[in-house]
Design a protein around this motif. Structure first.
Motif, mmCIF file in Angstrom:
data_model
loop_
_atom_site.group_PDB
_atom_site.id
_atom_site.type_symbol
_atom_site.label_atom_id
_atom_site.label_comp_id
_atom_site.label_asym_id
_atom_site.label_seq_id
_atom_site.Cartn_x
_atom_site.Cartn_y
_atom_site.Cartn_z
ATOM 1 N N SER A 183 0.802 -1.215 0.000
ATOM 2 C CA SER A 183 0.000 0.000 0.000
ATOM 3 C C SER A 183 0.840 1.274 0.000
ATOM 4 O O SER A 183 0.400 2.327 -0.433
ATOM 5 C CB SER A 183 -0.934 0.016 1.207
ATOM 6 N N ASP A 184 2.067 1.166 0.487
ATOM 7 C CA ASP A 184 2.921 2.347 0.529
ATOM 8 C C ASP A 184 3.648 2.480 -0.810
ATOM 9 O O ASP A 184 4.774 2.052 -0.962
ATOM 10 C CB ASP A 184 3.927 2.183 1.686
ATOM 11 N N THR A 185 2.922 3.076 -1.772
ATOM 12 C CA THR A 185 3.512 3.140 -3.107
ATOM 13 C C THR A 185 4.506 4.278 -3.209
ATOM 14 O O THR A 185 4.484 5.221 -2.423
ATOM 15 C CB THR A 185 2.433 3.329 -4.186
ATOM 16 N N GLY A 186 5.375 4.168 -4.173
ATOM 17 C CA GLY A 186 6.382 5.200 -4.394
ATOM 18 C C GLY A 186 7.667 4.550 -4.859
ATOM 19 O O GLY A 186 7.780 3.329 -4.914
ATOM 20 N N TYR A 187 8.636 5.399 -5.206
ATOM 21 C CA TYR A 187 9.893 4.840 -5.679
ATOM 22 C C TYR A 187 10.934 4.834 -4.580
ATOM 23 O O TYR A 187 11.227 5.859 -3.968
ATOM 24 C CB TYR A 187 10.424 5.647 -6.871
ATOM 25 N N PHE A 188 11.477 3.682 -4.298
ATOM 26 C CA PHE A 188 12.597 3.551 -3.369
ATOM 27 C C PHE A 188 13.714 2.870 -4.140
ATOM 28 O O PHE A 188 13.476 1.827 -4.751
ATOM 29 C CB PHE A 188 12.182 2.714 -2.164
ATOM 30 N N PRO A 189 14.909 3.455 -4.140
ATOM 31 C CA PRO A 189 15.964 2.898 -4.991
ATOM 32 C C PRO A 189 16.178 1.414 -4.720
ATOM 33 O O PRO A 189 16.220 0.978 -3.567
ATOM 34 C CB PRO A 189 17.200 3.711 -4.604
ATOM 35 N N ILE A 190 16.302 0.680 -5.768
ATOM 36 C CA ILE A 190 16.465 -0.767 -5.663
ATOM 37 C C ILE A 190 17.777 -1.092 -4.974
ATOM 38 O O ILE A 190 17.923 -2.111 -4.293
ATOM 39 C CB ILE A 190 16.390 -1.415 -7.063
ATOM 40 N N THR A 191 18.754 -0.204 -5.118
ATOM 41 C CA THR A 191 20.066 -0.451 -4.518
ATOM 42 C C THR A 191 20.017 -0.332 -2.994
ATOM 43 O O THR A 191 20.801 -0.954 -2.289
ATOM 44 C CB THR A 191 21.092 0.544 -5.072
ATOM 45 N N ASP A 192 19.062 0.489 -2.501
ATOM 46 C CA ASP A 192 18.953 0.634 -1.045
ATOM 47 C C ASP A 192 18.247 -0.555 -0.425
ATOM 48 O O ASP A 192 18.706 -1.139 0.556
ATOM 49 C CB ASP A 192 18.166 1.909 -0.683
ATOM 50 N N ASN A 193 17.097 -0.852 -1.006
ATOM 51 C CA ASN A 193 16.275 -1.895 -0.407
ATOM 52 C C ASN A 193 15.375 -2.525 -1.475
ATOM 53 O O ASN A 193 14.290 -2.028 -1.750
ATOM 54 C CB ASN A 193 15.419 -1.279 0.715
ATOM 55 N N PRO A 194 15.824 -3.615 -2.087
ATOM 56 C CA PRO A 194 15.063 -4.230 -3.189
ATOM 57 C C PRO A 194 13.631 -4.577 -2.804
ATOM 58 O O PRO A 194 12.708 -4.398 -3.590
ATOM 59 C CB PRO A 194 15.857 -5.496 -3.507
ATOM 60 N N ALA A 195 13.429 -5.044 -1.587
ATOM 61 C CA ALA A 195 12.089 -5.436 -1.158
ATOM 62 C C ALA A 195 11.167 -4.222 -1.122
ATOM 63 O O ALA A 195 10.022 -4.267 -1.566
ATOM 64 C CB ALA A 195 12.145 -6.104 0.211
ATOM 65 N N LYS A 196 11.690 -3.148 -0.613
ATOM 66 C CA LYS A 196 10.882 -1.937 -0.516
ATOM 67 C C LYS A 196 10.598 -1.383 -1.917
ATOM 68 O O LYS A 196 9.504 -0.893 -2.207
ATOM 69 C CB LYS A 196 11.636 -0.887 0.320
ATOM 70 N N TRP A 197 11.619 -1.481 -2.762
ATOM 71 C CA TRP A 197 11.443 -1.046 -4.158
ATOM 72 C C TRP A 197 10.310 -1.813 -4.818
ATOM 73 O O TRP A 197 9.422 -1.245 -5.431
ATOM 74 C CB TRP A 197 12.768 -1.278 -4.902
ATOM 75 N N PHE A 198 10.343 -3.113 -4.605
ATOM 76 C CA PHE A 198 9.333 -3.981 -5.193
ATOM 77 C C PHE A 198 7.944 -3.633 -4.661
ATOM 78 O O PHE A 198 6.992 -3.472 -5.423
ATOM 79 C CB PHE A 198 9.679 -5.438 -4.883
ATOM 80 N N ALA A 199 7.856 -3.474 -3.333
ATOM 81 C CA ALA A 199 6.567 -3.183 -2.715
ATOM 82 C C ALA A 199 6.027 -1.842 -3.199
ATOM 83 O O ALA A 199 4.832 -1.695 -3.464
ATOM 84 C CB ALA A 199 6.705 -3.192 -1.198
ATOM 85 N N GLY A 200 6.918 -0.876 -3.324
ATOM 86 C CA GLY A 200 6.486 0.459 -3.727
ATOM 87 C C GLY A 200 5.998 0.487 -5.169
ATOM 88 O O GLY A 200 5.085 1.231 -5.527
ATOM 89 N N MET A 201 6.617 -0.336 -6.002
ATOM 90 C CA MET A 201 6.290 -0.335 -7.426
ATOM 91 C C MET A 201 5.100 -1.223 -7.755
ATOM 92 O O MET A 201 4.470 -1.074 -8.803
ATOM 93 C CB MET A 201 7.490 -0.890 -8.221
ATOM 94 N N PHE A 202 4.822 -2.178 -6.847
ATOM 95 C CA PHE A 202 3.951 -3.288 -7.202
ATOM 96 C C PHE A 202 2.602 -2.854 -7.794
ATOM 97 O O PHE A 202 2.203 -3.320 -8.862
ATOM 98 C CB PHE A 202 3.733 -4.183 -5.978
ATOM 99 N N LEU A 203 1.932 -1.930 -7.124
ATOM 100 C CA LEU A 203 0.604 -1.559 -7.604
ATOM 101 C C LEU A 203 0.668 -0.854 -8.953
ATOM 102 O O LEU A 203 -0.205 -1.033 -9.805
ATOM 103 C CB LEU A 203 -0.101 -0.676 -6.572
#
Lengths: 334, 367
Positions: A183-203
């Motif tokens: 639910s927490d969408t947005g861009y988080f650099p994949i290099t910082d945290n791939p899981a967060k990047w994925f979650a942010g992009m998913f929707l």
């Protein structure tokens, strides 16, 4: 082949020059003054006579062609840009500095690129992953109830305006159903945290993927139906090939050509920024950025994003043509 | 239809079921349901083909000649067609045969070459690759290198120059005649017992046509396979066929040896076909007479004899029999020559009325 590429690149450069002139002229003769906007902002709406300083330093009192040449030269060698009393250094390739952030536009563009690339690659991956196999399956069952149900439901889906579709996806999944994790969408650099990047992009991927999938299903189905009715499919069957080989090795191989063509152009457009997707899912990419720039009358950013889109379209067209010649041996580039 | 005794050929013993005919078609009907009603493209068709023999099937577009041959390969979609009767390939019944067993037959025991090789070959794959694919699908243990060697060998056999180089060409890089040769090479790559050639020369110019027909005959002798040539061109028939089956509106209307059909035809439709081919050797008095009218709609075929609306001899049959009753296939004057016609004395009519019109110089000869 080499001569062809050179020819295409030269014509591409010409197109880019024309696009940059067009964008420049639009702003120059446009109804609203960027100088006024920037002056109001920096003087807390007490601009008054100081507008002249802004107009002079931004170059609005010079002839338009001089200013354009100054801008164009900056692209290749860089230049210093003065706004009011401050001078900003802008290295090549200089696309100007943002009136809003005073940062060189090129650097901002490069900074936002990963977000847009993430959206585009993920979305395109999803819609190809689902669109092509579903299209093939529908073509094989052409005329059956399953095929008709699929085609009409996908037609219904794709006739919903995309922004509405994306907005509803966001609304339902994040607000009403509060889908966990994504639910927490947005861009988080994949290099910082791939899981967060994925979650942010998913929707964003899901919205783009489902919507694109409906179109690619239709493209693939259409191309497949045509390919499967060709004489060489009958030949393949007459050889005694199993259905899988007939459909995929002979049918899909031929059907992919038009689909790849459409995809190339589509993907170029996606990379140029998906305004709705980025805006709705709060992804600070190029699309979102260009939208803000238009709202803020940030001329250098608008010019840069338009130019960037033009570059992508030219490049993706060229790549499509090259791929086309690889896919279809009858096509020779010259 | 009667079966002509087969000639004995060397190498025949290696074939499956070598004593019987390679293909027996019995009472075959093929029906396609359409939105306007069922279309019966082939009706009660029977014929046999012996090893080493060539059967020519002649007829206009829509006469059912291609449909019946596609049925032999089981290439009609089971969902959109209804096939009744019996087709035995080397003794194996193929009507109702499972897909997987059918696949083992296709391209192996029976193979087919199509007209317009440019469309029938896949435009994106190399000629060699397509031949290798055809070989490998029936030789699962063969290596890629064997398949390639076989492909080059086959291209060489059908007379493609520099086969080791041309094997890597794409179909569009071949000329029309070479493409058809490649198509034939692909059809013969698994040494089939029966080769069905569906208008193999239609898309080619005349000189190349002759080459292709010669090639087919040479290869037939070499491989000792049975061949079915489907064509609308009696010239092709004259050059290649042993037996001829004339089809009209889905039915066999005349069957006999090539000599019987070409010199003593007994069915007005065959006369029509003969009348409408130009003959360079004929006298300048000879006329080219087209068959009047159009092929009948298979949705609502004419009553009685399908050919009666276009037949110029119906007045010679008493009682309007032509439009009310379908004539049976009955023996004609020659041995094993059958025709589907009510005319009582077709031989006489042909000799006195038809022949003088189309080939006056032949009238004497025939007598």
């Amino acid at each position: 082949m080499f001569a062809y590429l050179v020819k295409r690149l030269i014509s591409g450069a010409l197109v880019l020059t024309l696009v940059s002139i067009a964008v420049f002229l639009l702003f120059w003769y446009g109804p609203s003054s960027p100088a006024q906007t920037i002056c109001d902002r920096e003087t807390s709406n007490r601009c008054g006579d100081r507008i002249e300083i802004y107009e002079r330093t931004l170059g609005f009192d010079n002839p338009v062609h001089e200013e354009y040449l100054k801008w164009a030269k900056g692209v290749f060698v860089g230049r210093d840009i003065q706004i009011a009393s401050t001078t900003y250094e802008c290295e090549a390739p200089c696309l100007g500095v943002s009136y809003l952030t005073k940062q060189p536009v090129y650097e901002e563009l490069v900074a936002r690129l990963p977000a847009t690339v993430s959206v585009a690659v993920g979305g395109a991956f999803l819609y190809l992953l689902f669109g092509i196999p579903i299209g093939v399956a529908a073509a094989r069952r052409r005329g059956t109830v399953a095929d008709k149900a699929l085609v009409s439901s996908f037609l219904f889906l794709s006739s919903i305006p995309y922004y509405l579709f994306a907005l509803l996806t966001w609304l339902y999944l994040t607000v009403l159903w509060e889908a966990p994790y994504v639910s927490d969408t947005g861009y988080f650099p994949i290099t910082d945290n791939p899981a967060k990047w994925f979650a942010g992009m998913f929707l964003a991927w899901v919205a783009l993927g489902i919507f694109g999938c409906t179109q690619y299903t239709r493209y693939t189905r259409g191309a497949m139906v045509e390919a499967l009715s060709e004489d060489y499919i009958r030949t393949a069957k007459a050889k005694g090939l199993p259905p899988r080989a007939v459909v995929y090795r002979h049918g899909l191989r031929a059907a992919l050509v038009p689909v790849v063509t459409i995809f190339g152009i589509d993907f170029g457009t996606l990379l140029a920024g998906t305004i709705f997707t980025e805006r709705i899912f709060d992804i600070d990419g190029i699309g979102y950025w260009s939208l803000q720039a238009v709202q803020q009358k940030d001329l250098p950013v608008v010019a840069a994003t338009v130019l960037f889109s033009a570059v992508l379209l030219i490049v993706s067209n060229l790549i499509v043509d090259v791929i086309y010649s690889v896919l279809d041996p009858r096509v020779r580039l010259s | 239809m009667t079966t002509t005794p087969s000639e004995t050929h060397a190498g025949q013993a290696e074939r499956p079921q070598s004593d019987g005919p390679i293909l027996e078609v019995e009472d075959l009907s093929v029906t396609f349901p359409t939105q306007d009603g069922p279309v019966t493209a082939v009706k009660n068709l029977s014929y046999t083909v012996e090893m080493g023999q060539t059967l020519g099937i002649v007829g206009e577009s829509g006469s059912g000649k291609s449909v019946s041959s596609l049925a032999v390969l089981g290439l009609h979609d089971a969902k959109s067609s209804k096939i009744t009767g019996s087709i035995r390939v080397a003794g194996t019944e193929v009507v109702g045969l499972s897909e997987s067993r059918m696949r083992r037959l296709r391209g192996n025991t029976v193979s087919m070459i199509f007209q317009d090789a440019l469309a029938a070959l896949h435009p994106f794959y190399k000629i060699g690759g397509q031949l290798e694919e055809a070989y490998l699908v029936h030789h699962r243990t063969a290596s890629k290198r064997d398949a390639r060697r076989k492909a080059i060998e086959m291209l060489d056999r059908v007379g493609i120059p520099q086969p080791d180089r041309r094997v890597d060409d794409f179909p569009h890089q071949f000329s029309g005649g070479m493409r058809q040769r490649a198509m034939i090479a692909m059809g013969l790559v698994n040494d089939p017992s029966l080769l069905i050639a569906d208008e193999p020369t239609t898309a080619l110019d005349v000189t190349v046509q002759a080459q292709i027909l010669d090639l087919l005959q040479d290869l037939q002798r070499e491989f000792n396979s049975a061949v079915i040539i489907i064509t609308h061109d009696l010239g092709v028939i004259a050059e290649t066929a042993d037996d001829v089956l004339v089809m009209y509106a889905g039915r066999a209307v005349e069957y006999g040896t090539v000599k019987q059909i070409l010199t003593r035809p007994e069915m007005p439709y065959t006369w029509g076909l003969l009348s409408s081919i130009p003959d360079v050797a004929a006298s300048t008095d000879a006329r080219l007479i087209p068959i009047p009218g159009n092929p009948p709609s298979l949705l609502s075929p004419p009553s009685g004899c399908s050919f009666h609306p276009r037949c110029t001899h119906t007045d010679k049959v008493p009682g309007g029999l032509c439009s009310s009753q379908l004539p049976e296939l009955t023996p004609a004057s020659g041995v094993d020559h059958v025709k589907r016609c009510h005319l009582a004395n077709p031989e006489l009519i042909y000799r006195t009325e038809v022949l003088p019109e189309i080939a006056p110089d032949l009238v004497e000869e025939i007598r």
